[in-house]
Design an enzyme around this catalytic site. Structure first.
Site, PDB file in Angstrom:
ATOM      1  N   THR A 119       0.852  -1.190   0.000  1.00  0.00           N
ATOM      2  CA  THR A 119       0.000   0.000   0.000  1.00  0.00           C
ATOM      3  C   THR A 119       0.892   1.246   0.000  1.00  0.00           C
ATOM      4  O   THR A 119       2.115   1.145  -0.022  1.00  0.00           O
ATOM      5  CB  THR A 119      -0.868   0.032   1.278  1.00  0.00           C
ATOM      6  OG1 THR A 119       0.016   0.035   2.402  1.00  0.00           O
ATOM      7  CG2 THR A 119      -1.800  -1.163   1.346  1.00  0.00           C
TER       8      THR A 119
ATOM      9  N   SER B  75       4.381   1.816   2.329  1.00  0.00           N
ATOM     10  CA  SER B  75       4.877   0.485   2.681  1.00  0.00           C
ATOM     11  C   SER B  75       6.370   0.345   2.350  1.00  0.00           C
ATOM     12  O   SER B  75       6.861  -0.765   2.188  1.00  0.00           O
ATOM     13  CB  SER B  75       4.049  -0.605   2.011  1.00  0.00           C
ATOM     14  OG  SER B  75       4.168  -0.509   0.608  1.00  0.00           O
TER      15      SER B  75
ATOM     16  N   GLU C 143       7.094   2.253  -9.191  1.00  0.00           N
ATOM     17  CA  GLU C 143       5.744   2.674  -9.603  1.00  0.00           C
ATOM     18  C   GLU C 143       5.200   1.803 -10.748  1.00  0.00           C
ATOM     19  O   GLU C 143       4.598   2.299 -11.700  1.00  0.00           O
ATOM     20  CB  GLU C 143       5.753   4.154 -10.042  1.00  0.00           C
ATOM     21  CG  GLU C 143       6.320   5.120  -9.023  1.00  0.00           C
ATOM     22  CD  GLU C 143       5.388   5.410  -7.858  1.00  0.00           C
ATOM     23  OE1 GLU C 143       4.321   4.768  -7.762  1.00  0.00           O
ATOM     24  OE2 GLU C 143       5.739   6.274  -7.046  1.00  0.00           O
TER      25      GLU C 143
ATOM     26  N   CYS D 281      -6.087   2.167  12.755  1.00  0.00           N
ATOM     27  CA  CYS D 281      -6.082   1.176  13.828  1.00  0.00           C
ATOM     28  C   CYS D 281      -4.732   0.463  13.795  1.00  0.00           C
ATOM     29  O   CYS D 281      -3.791   0.957  13.193  1.00  0.00           O
ATOM     30  CB  CYS D 281      -7.258   0.204  13.693  1.00  0.00           C
ATOM     31  SG  CYS D 281      -7.065  -0.989  12.357  1.00  0.00           S
TER      32      CYS D 281
HETATM   33 ZN   LIG Z   1      -7.874  -0.138  10.374  1.00  0.00          ZN
END
Ligand SMILES: [Zn+2]
Length: 190
Positions: free
Chosen positions: A10, A13, A86, A146
């Protein structure tokens, strides 16, 4: 036999950092290594791969004749690896051209890129790499909201999550890595 590698992750990363580190590992062993990037991402400036920790690497833009270019370079002086930054922005044709490098020249190609866009749809380059690559690795990072692993990219438009618009919109300060649960919750998909 050399392989075609796809290392996807992602946003945030560590992809650019990994490509620069891989290049450094080859060159410190006196093994010539070529680095390419795509002209779509002008964020890094002209022909430069930059990582968030401040490392930089000169890279050439990928063109239609990438196979011939690498072949010529390899005839001049042996090439030990080809690195691609990329890779998600490349076309199906580009990836097919890249796959000829391990097959016909026996030189490994290591392509780094995002798997999906902020709408959670595969990029053309990533889709073709998933179809063709011999080895596929995930570069991991943590969700912005999170503590779970991030697997998706969220686009923030004026700080508001959105999943509409064109696939390619450059300006990575607007993109954050998120887990699937947070993606659904913040886009009201649940
Ligand atoms: Zn999350």
């Amino acid at each position: 036999m050399a392989k075609l590698y796809f290392r996807y992750g992602t946003m945030q990363s560590n992809k650019s950092n990994q490509i620069i580190t891989t290049h450094h590992q080859y060159t410190t062993q006196s093994k010539r290594c070529l680095a390419y990037t795509t002209p779509i991402d002008s964020r890094s400036g002209y022909k430069k791969i930059k990582s968030r920790v401040g490392l930089e690497l000169e890279a050439e833009y990928i063109t239609d004749d990438i196979f011939e270019k690498v072949n010529k370079e390899n005839e001049k002086e042996k090439v030990f690896a080809v690195l691609i930054d990329e890779a998600q922005f490349l076309s199906k044709k580009d990836i097919h051209n890249l796959s000829d490098i391990p097959d016909l020249l026996d030189i490994p190609v290591i392509a780094f890129g995002l798997k999906t866009d902020f709408r959670n749809e595969l990029f053309e380059g990533s889709r073709t790499l998933l179809e063709l690559a011999d080895a596929i690795d995930e570069l991991k990072t943590v969700c912005q909201f999170c503590n779970k692993k991030a697997t998706l990219n969220m686009r923030l438009h004026n700080n508001i999550p959105t999943n509409v618009g064109e696939s390619i919109q450059i300006g990575d300060e607007e993109y954050v890595p998120v887990c699937r649960k947070c993606y659904k919750e913040r886009l009201d998909l649940v």
